[in-house]
Design a protein around this motif. Structure first.
Motif, PDB file in Angstrom:
ATOM      1  N   ASP A   1     -10.851   6.423   4.487  1.00  0.00           N
ATOM      2  CA  ASP A   1     -10.454   7.762   4.037  1.00  0.00           C
ATOM      3  C   ASP A   1     -10.188   8.687   5.209  1.00  0.00           C
ATOM      4  OD1 ASP A   1     -10.785   6.840   1.536  1.00  0.00           O
ATOM      5  OD2 ASP A   1     -12.682   7.853   1.124  1.00  0.00           O
ATOM      6  N   ASN A   2     -10.856   8.432   6.341  1.00  0.00           N
ATOM      7  CA  ASN A   2     -10.742   9.336   7.477  1.00  0.00           C
ATOM      8  C   ASN A   2      -9.930   8.738   8.619  1.00  0.00           C
ATOM      9  OD1 ASN A   2     -12.521  11.778   6.772  1.00  0.00           O
ATOM     10  ND2 ASN A   2     -13.724  10.000   6.172  1.00  0.00           N
ATOM     11  N   ASN A   3      -9.056   7.808   8.277  1.00  0.00           N
ATOM     12  CA  ASN A   3      -8.153   7.217   9.262  1.00  0.00           C
ATOM     13  C   ASN A   3      -8.857   6.601  10.447  1.00  0.00           C
ATOM     14  OD1 ASN A   3      -5.831   7.811   7.844  1.00  0.00           O
ATOM     15  ND2 ASN A   3      -5.813   9.909   8.634  1.00  0.00           N
ATOM     16  N   VAL A   4     -10.037   6.051  10.205  1.00  0.00           N
ATOM     17  CA  VAL A   4     -10.684   5.267  11.253  1.00  0.00           C
ATOM     18  C   VAL A   4     -10.497   3.811  10.870  1.00  0.00           C
ATOM     19  CG1 VAL A   4     -12.892   4.669  12.301  1.00  0.00           C
ATOM     20  CG2 VAL A   4     -12.357   7.051  11.775  1.00  0.00           C
ATOM     21  N   TYR A   5      -9.852   3.069  11.753  1.00  0.00           N
ATOM     22  CA  TYR A   5      -9.520   1.683  11.409  1.00  0.00           C
ATOM     23  C   TYR A   5     -10.683   0.749  11.727  1.00  0.00           C
ATOM     24  CZ  TYR A   5      -7.401  -2.859  11.378  1.00  0.00           C
ATOM     25  OH  TYR A   5      -7.143  -4.181  11.122  1.00  0.00           O
ATOM     26  N   ILE A   6     -11.014  -0.085  10.788  1.00  0.00           N
ATOM     27  CA  ILE A   6     -12.034  -1.109  11.002  1.00  0.00           C
ATOM     28  C   ILE A   6     -11.436  -2.449  10.605  1.00  0.00           C
ATOM     29  CG2 ILE A   6     -14.249  -1.968  10.170  1.00  0.00           C
ATOM     30  CD1 ILE A   6     -15.266   0.743  10.105  1.00  0.00           C
ATOM     31  N   PRO A   7     -11.463  -3.436  11.495  1.00  0.00           N
ATOM     32  CA  PRO A   7     -10.898  -4.736  11.110  1.00  0.00           C
ATOM     33  C   PRO A   7     -11.752  -5.401  10.025  1.00  0.00           C
ATOM     34  CG  PRO A   7     -11.967  -4.910  13.238  1.00  0.00           C
ATOM     35  CD  PRO A   7     -12.007  -3.472  12.862  1.00  0.00           C
ATOM     36  N   THR A   8     -11.105  -6.018   9.075  1.00  0.00           N
ATOM     37  CA  THR A   8     -11.841  -6.742   8.030  1.00  0.00           C
ATOM     38  C   THR A   8     -11.166  -8.090   7.821  1.00  0.00           C
ATOM     39  OG1 THR A   8     -10.464  -5.761   6.325  1.00  0.00           O
ATOM     40  CG2 THR A   8     -12.585  -4.708   6.740  1.00  0.00           C
ATOM     41  N   LEU A   9     -11.906  -9.012   7.258  1.00  0.00           N
ATOM     42  CA  LEU A   9     -11.325 -10.329   7.001  1.00  0.00           C
ATOM     43  C   LEU A   9     -11.752 -10.834   5.619  1.00  0.00           C
ATOM     44  CD1 LEU A   9      -9.471 -12.123   8.539  1.00  0.00           C
ATOM     45  CD2 LEU A   9     -11.402 -13.220   9.582  1.00  0.00           C
ATOM     46  N   CYS A  10     -13.045 -10.845   5.356  1.00  0.00           N
ATOM     47  CA  CYS A  10     -13.471 -11.363   4.050  1.00  0.00           C
ATOM     48  C   CYS A  10     -13.334 -10.293   2.977  1.00  0.00           C
ATOM     49  CB  CYS A  10     -14.899 -11.887   4.103  1.00  0.00           C
ATOM     50  SG  CYS A  10     -16.159 -10.633   4.279  1.00  0.00           S
ATOM     51  N   TYR A  11     -13.135  -9.052   3.392  1.00  0.00           N
ATOM     52  CA  TYR A  11     -13.007  -7.962   2.423  1.00  0.00           C
ATOM     53  C   TYR A  11     -11.616  -7.989   1.791  1.00  0.00           C
ATOM     54  CZ  TYR A  11     -12.541  -3.170   0.714  1.00  0.00           C
ATOM     55  OH  TYR A  11     -12.325  -2.075  -0.074  1.00  0.00           O
ATOM     56  N   HIS A  12     -11.577  -7.869   0.452  1.00  0.00           N
ATOM     57  CA  HIS A  12     -10.293  -7.701  -0.228  1.00  0.00           C
ATOM     58  C   HIS A  12     -10.533  -6.777  -1.395  1.00  0.00           C
ATOM     59  CE1 HIS A  12      -6.580  -8.440  -2.355  1.00  0.00           C
ATOM     60  NE2 HIS A  12      -6.126  -9.068  -1.283  1.00  0.00           N
ATOM     61  N   GLU A  13      -9.672  -5.802  -1.567  1.00  0.00           N
ATOM     62  CA  GLU A  13     -10.012  -4.780  -2.554  1.00  0.00           C
ATOM     63  C   GLU A  13      -9.992  -5.263  -4.001  1.00  0.00           C
ATOM     64  OE1 GLU A  13      -6.779  -1.678  -3.012  1.00  0.00           O
ATOM     65  OE2 GLU A  13      -6.575  -2.269  -0.922  1.00  0.00           O
ATOM     66  N   ASP A  14      -9.371  -6.416  -4.242  1.00  0.00           N
ATOM     67  CA  ASP A  14      -9.414  -6.955  -5.606  1.00  0.00           C
ATOM     68  C   ASP A  14     -10.722  -7.687  -5.879  1.00  0.00           C
ATOM     69  OD1 ASP A  14      -6.898  -6.093  -6.238  1.00  0.00           O
ATOM     70  OD2 ASP A  14      -5.919  -7.926  -5.572  1.00  0.00           O
ATOM     71  N   LEU A  15     -11.470  -7.979  -4.829  1.00  0.00           N
ATOM     72  CA  LEU A  15     -12.610  -8.893  -4.979  1.00  0.00           C
ATOM     73  C   LEU A  15     -13.924  -8.167  -4.711  1.00  0.00           C
ATOM     74  CD1 LEU A  15     -11.048 -11.795  -2.946  1.00  0.00           C
ATOM     75  CD2 LEU A  15     -11.007 -11.522  -5.409  1.00  0.00           C
TER      76      LEU A  15
ATOM     77  N   ARG B   1       1.906  -0.216 -20.855  1.00  0.00           N
ATOM     78  CA  ARG B   1       2.055  -0.185 -19.397  1.00  0.00           C
ATOM     79  C   ARG B   1       0.727   0.143 -18.715  1.00  0.00           C
ATOM     80  NH1 ARG B   1       8.005   2.753 -18.814  1.00  0.00           N
ATOM     81  NH2 ARG B   1       9.034   1.377 -20.309  1.00  0.00           N
ATOM     82  N   GLY B   2       0.694  -0.053 -17.424  1.00  0.00           N
ATOM     83  CA  GLY B   2      -0.500   0.285 -16.661  1.00  0.00           C
ATOM     84  C   GLY B   2      -1.341  -0.933 -16.367  1.00  0.00           C
TER      85      GLY B   2
ATOM     86  N   ILE C   1       4.596  -9.411 -11.353  1.00  0.00           N
ATOM     87  CA  ILE C   1       4.747  -8.705 -10.075  1.00  0.00           C
ATOM     88  C   ILE C   1       3.587  -8.988  -9.139  1.00  0.00           C
ATOM     89  CG2 ILE C   1       6.276  -6.778 -10.657  1.00  0.00           C
ATOM     90  CD1 ILE C   1       3.302  -5.509 -11.259  1.00  0.00           C
ATOM     91  N   GLY C   2       2.447  -9.382  -9.700  1.00  0.00           N
ATOM     92  CA  GLY C   2       1.311  -9.774  -8.868  1.00  0.00           C
ATOM     93  C   GLY C   2       1.168 -11.272  -8.790  1.00  0.00           C
ATOM     94  N   GLY C   3       2.243 -11.999  -9.003  1.00  0.00           N
ATOM     95  CA  GLY C   3       2.199 -13.451  -9.090  1.00  0.00           C
ATOM     96  C   GLY C   3       1.827 -14.129  -7.779  1.00  0.00           C
TER      97      GLY C   3
ATOM     98  N   SER D   1      -2.343  -5.860  -3.539  1.00  0.00           N
ATOM     99  CA  SER D   1      -3.448  -4.972  -3.898  1.00  0.00           C
ATOM    100  C   SER D   1      -3.008  -4.243  -5.155  1.00  0.00           C
ATOM    101  CB  SER D   1      -3.751  -3.969  -2.788  1.00  0.00           C
ATOM    102  OG  SER D   1      -2.722  -3.015  -2.720  1.00  0.00           O
ATOM    103  N   GLU D   2      -3.933  -3.547  -5.776  1.00  0.00           N
ATOM    104  CA  GLU D   2      -3.551  -2.867  -7.006  1.00  0.00           C
ATOM    105  C   GLU D   2      -2.438  -1.855  -6.750  1.00  0.00           C
ATOM    106  OE1 GLU D   2      -6.225  -2.482 -10.027  1.00  0.00           O
ATOM    107  OE2 GLU D   2      -5.617  -0.482 -10.678  1.00  0.00           O
ATOM    108  N   LEU D   3      -2.507  -1.158  -5.609  1.00  0.00           N
ATOM    109  CA  LEU D   3      -1.480  -0.154  -5.310  1.00  0.00           C
ATOM    110  C   LEU D   3      -0.108  -0.832  -5.180  1.00  0.00           C
ATOM    111  CD1 LEU D   3      -0.815   2.801  -4.565  1.00  0.00           C
ATOM    112  CD2 LEU D   3      -1.065   2.114  -2.177  1.00  0.00           C
ATOM    113  N   ILE D   4      -0.078  -1.930  -4.439  1.00  0.00           N
ATOM    114  CA  ILE D   4       1.200  -2.634  -4.247  1.00  0.00           C
ATOM    115  C   ILE D   4       1.753  -3.088  -5.599  1.00  0.00           C
ATOM    116  CG2 ILE D   4       2.243  -4.721  -3.273  1.00  0.00           C
ATOM    117  CD1 ILE D   4       0.347  -4.402  -0.893  1.00  0.00           C
ATOM    118  N   ARG D   5       0.859  -3.619  -6.445  1.00  0.00           N
ATOM    119  CA  ARG D   5       1.317  -4.092  -7.762  1.00  0.00           C
ATOM    120  C   ARG D   5       1.844  -2.933  -8.602  1.00  0.00           C
ATOM    121  NH1 ARG D   5      -3.390  -7.357  -7.041  1.00  0.00           N
ATOM    122  NH2 ARG D   5      -4.678  -6.105  -8.421  1.00  0.00           N
ATOM    123  N   LYS D   6       1.173  -1.790  -8.493  1.00  0.00           N
ATOM    124  CA  LYS D   6       1.649  -0.627  -9.257  1.00  0.00           C
ATOM    125  C   LYS D   6       3.027  -0.185  -8.781  1.00  0.00           C
ATOM    126  CE  LYS D   6      -2.581   1.609 -10.811  1.00  0.00           C
ATOM    127  NZ  LYS D   6      -3.685   2.466 -10.375  1.00  0.00           N
TER     128      LYS D   6
END
Lengths: 157, 623
Positions: free
Chosen positions: B52-66, B485-486, B551-553, B561-566
């Motif tokens: 949220d505060n534009n501080v970048y942190i590398p992630t690998l196992c994190y995925h926002e769908d999971l 929709r949605g 679209i999320g195939g 991610s949900e945003l991309i799919r939307k």
């Protein structure tokens, strides 16, 4: 596996699930009971357990592969485990391991051709004060020497 | 109708209950992030606060769908007063803390973690499908990896599992982040993959390490979309397609589905949700394909067939009082979903519409109707389907899909592979001029286009069924059935049929109730409702195997991610709203094909031969 074998296992596992409940926490006790009866947990049994507990077969497989004392493939009638902890090693477990291996003519993680003995390493029995120790089936043997170890496995049926 | 989470508590997404007031005492916590004082919501993870505060942190196992796993340790940060570094993704802020995200300790630890991951990774970057789109590569760069401090794998250790038509597993590239495991078990509830063994011997495996083709995999390919490396990728037929294009005796026909057009731009650096329909057609023609057709045409055909089937079932249930009629009718366009129901609910297969998916319908139509019209021997026609989908590769290889007398669809190509082929051809997709689809299947309706997003099939079907029954357009503002929709997991809606035409008088006053679900976890939930009898009174259920619909195939550009799919869905709906024809039955080509080829109408004998199929009771036991 033949159909009768499958039916027998279905019935056995069904009883177990009835007794222990169909929650995830019953998984380990159920697997232990199956192993006690059939000596290993075959593919079909794994799938039946998964089906009855409403989890996926691969999760059951994952649990079995995690625990050293659960098997998904047939093993020998007797399982001899030699501790490979450092304390046992100081007291000569390597020599015992070699003697057993030579006597049976198999490497570790292998089973004799007649299916009598499977040799395995184990990490620690918590018997460091009485090392070297070996575990034959469910019985622990403390302060064993090469000679006693050989005597013990010769007695195995 | 919220889905209950099947996973154990420890594996669920970490949520702290919302405080009653967002501004009251205890709702906000003061934290110091790299020396900047902030107020953050109670329970937010450090990672979310940093993002949220534009501080970048590398992630690998994190995925926002999971759900959170916290196993890769790439996102470690220093929290003042704590002895060890903390994983930012798995640290909910519940007290005032001071966080440092790039102190010396953090940078060193991250670099070591990256080095350790690389020490287990058979990194053959040049020959990897994920070259330049690999999260591990990115992390190695960002963490300043300059040598293989802990060694490097130089020889492959595993055999590549290419048994599946859809997904190929190369465990040499695996870094054990378990995203695929969480995708398969939690997101899709299929449960093909798990970690087996322990410690150093851990690897991701199928049941008893069987080849992927032999286990209960639905080929949805969601694991591919979430794999950070090239360990999972789709089975790529592009070499054979190039060969067919080069072969002068072959007539190569491409059909393109709606979803790839809304997403392929991402492969060429465009923002998500840029529609590329016209440019894609040009690219396909310039690459040497003989014809490019619009799968939306057969999407319209699907609506005609599936809608007719629904009306027939309703008639049997309401007029003939037939007890054996299965309602609600489930859609059958998603091959992942079809295989899911074949495996997990084989006794419920009668509920599935017998209509083939648009891809397979087109294959059959091309090798019969088009072959005759164009005067080409169907054996010389090679049909390629550009799909957003990994499961379509399996579907076109189903042995029963040969109603034209030949293999109906020869190759299923994913969006990613199409982009690769376009790059190989040296074309810059965004700069190409726009062209239209080829005749005789050049026109499609908007109804076919919205098949790409979850709820689209339902919306398209309603537009047609309602109008067929009542003679009036569906009573929604601008034909936009917003309830469909949605991105809600399970959507539910109803439409009342009034003043019906004479031949549909039995439907007078019937309230048409329908359900839309996407992702097989939601599908599973709907099936459980069906078994419990909670779907009594419902008529139509649309299910798409992938989250967000096509679209999320599993064949779509990575990442997702949900945003991309939307955004992709938005692109589809935006394009649809400008279409001249927006109802399947008004598509002039549909009228043409029913007048000239499928002359006994929707659901007729020829339709049944070419456009309908049967399903296999597979069950969930592996022999």
């Amino acid at each position: 596996m033949c159909e009768t074998g499958k039916l027998l296992r279905n019935e056995f596992i069904g009883e177990l699930v009835k007794k222990m409940g169909n929650e995830r926490k019953s998984l380990l006790p159920i697997l232990q009971e199956i192993q006690k009866k059939y000596h290993y947990i075959d593919e079909h049994s794994q799938q039946v357990v998964a089906d009855l507990l409403n989890i996926h077969p691969v999760e059951v497989n994952s649990v079995i592969s995690f625990y050293a004392f659960l098997y998904d493939a047939p093993r020998g009638r007797n399982i001899v485990r030699v501790c490979k902890n450092i304390v046992c090693e100081f007291h000569g477990s390597k020599g015992i391991a070699k003697a057993l291996s030579d006597e049976l003519g198999i490497e570790f993680d292998q089973t004799t051709e007649d299916g009598r003995v499977t040799l395995e390493y184990a990490n620690c029995f918590g018997m460091c004060d009485k090392s070297p120790s070996i575990l034959i089936n469910d019985k622990i043997h403390e302060k064993v020497s090469k000679e006693t170890a050989l005597k013990l496995i010769r007695e195995l049926k | 109708m919220e889905k209950e989470l099947r996973s154990p508590v420890a594996q669920r997404p970490m949520n702290v209950e919302d405080p009653v007031s967002k501004t009251g005492i205890g709702a906000q916590i003061s934290v110091e992030l790299n020396g900047v004082k902030l107020k953050v919501d109670m329970g937010k993870s450090i990672l979310d606060v940093c993002r949220d505060n534009n501080v970048y942190i590398p992630t690998l196992c994190y995925h926002e769908d999971l759900c959170i796993a916290g196993n890769c340790r790439m996102c470690m940060v220093e929290v003042e007063g704590m002895r060890t570094l903390q994983a930012a993704c798995a640290f909910p802020i519940t007290s005032p803390i001071k966080i440092k995200t790039f102190s010396d300790k953090v940078r060193k630890a991250r670099k070591h973690t990256a080095d350790l991951l690389l020490s287990e990774h058979y990194g053959e970057c040049y020959s990897c499908v994920r070259n330049n789109n690999c999260e591990l590569q990115t992390i190695a760069r960002e963490c300043g990896v300059d040598s293989y401090e802990f060694g490097h794998v130089c020889e492959p250790r595993f055999e590549i599992d290419s048994s599946s038509h859809a997904v190929i597993r190369d465990m040499d590239k695996c870094i054990l982040c378990r995203r695929c495991v969480r995708t398969c078990i939690d997101l899709q509830e299929v449960g093909v993959l798990e970690a087996i063994n322990r410690g150093y011997d851990t690897k991701i495996s199928t049941f008893m390490d069987k080849p992927l083709a032999d286990v209960i995999c639905i080929n949805c390919g969601q694991c591919i979309n979430r794999c950070p490396t090239g360990a999972l990728h789709a089975n790529d037929p592009s070499d054979e397609i190039w060969k067919a294009i080069e072969d002068p005796t072959k007539h190569v026909v491409m059909q393109t589905a709606p979803s790839p057009r809304a997403a392929i731009g991402e492969e060429f650096g465009l923002p998500a949700g840029t529609s590329m329909t016209g440019q894609l057609n040009t690219a396909i023609k310039r690459m040497g394909f003989d014809m490019v057709f619009d799968t939306n045409f057969t999407a319209d055909l699907t609506i005609m067939e599936e809608g007719t089937e629904l009306l027939n079932r309703l008639k049997k249930a309401l007029v003939d009082k037939d007890e054996n009629v299965k309602l609600p009718q489930f859609t059958s366009c998603s091959p992942g979903w079809v295989k899911f129901i074949e495996h997990f609910y084989p006794e419920k297969l009668d509920y599935l519409s017998t209509a083939k998916s648009p891809q397979q319908m087109f294959g059959a139509v091309i090798k019969t109707f088009y072959a005759k019209e164009a005067g080409i021997d169907p054996k010389d026609i090679v049909t390629v389907a550009l799909m957003p989908c990994a499961a379509k590769k399996f579907e076109c290889n189903r042995p029963e899909m040969n109603s034209s007398g030949y293999k109906d669809v020869d190759y299923g190509l994913t969006t990613r592979e199409m982009a690769k082929m376009i790059r190989e051809a040296g074309l810059k997709l965004p700069d190409l001029p726009k062209t239209n689809f080829d005749e005789p299947f050049g026109d499609a309706s908007g109804a076919g286009l919205i098949f790409g997003a979850t709820g689209g099939v339902m919306e398209a079907a309603l537009r047609t069924v309602y109008e067929l029954v009542t003679g009036r357009p569906v009573p929604f503002e601008g034909l936009n059935i917003d309830v469909c929709r949605g991105m809600k997991g399970i959507k539910e809606a109803k439409v009342k049929l009034e003043n019906c035409k004479d031949e549909f008088s039995y439907l007078e006053g019937v309230e048409l109730k329908f359900i839309v679900a996407h992702g097989t976890a939601n599908a599973n939930h709907v099936m459980k409702m069906l078994i419990k009898g909670e779907l009594e009174g419902y008529h139509f259920v649309e299910i798409m195997a992938c989250p967000g619909g096509c679209i999320g195939g599993g064949g779509q550009p990575i990442p997702t991610s949900e945003l991309i799919r939307k955004l992709r869905a938005k692109a589809i709906y935006a394009e649809e709203s400008t279409m001249p024809v927006r109802k399947s039955h008004e598509n002039p080509r549909i009228k043409f094909i029913y007048n000239n080829f499928l002359t006994d109408g929707p659901g007729g004998k020829l339709s049944h031969e070419l456009l309908h199929t049967e399903y296999v009771k597979r069950g969930k036991y592996i022999e």
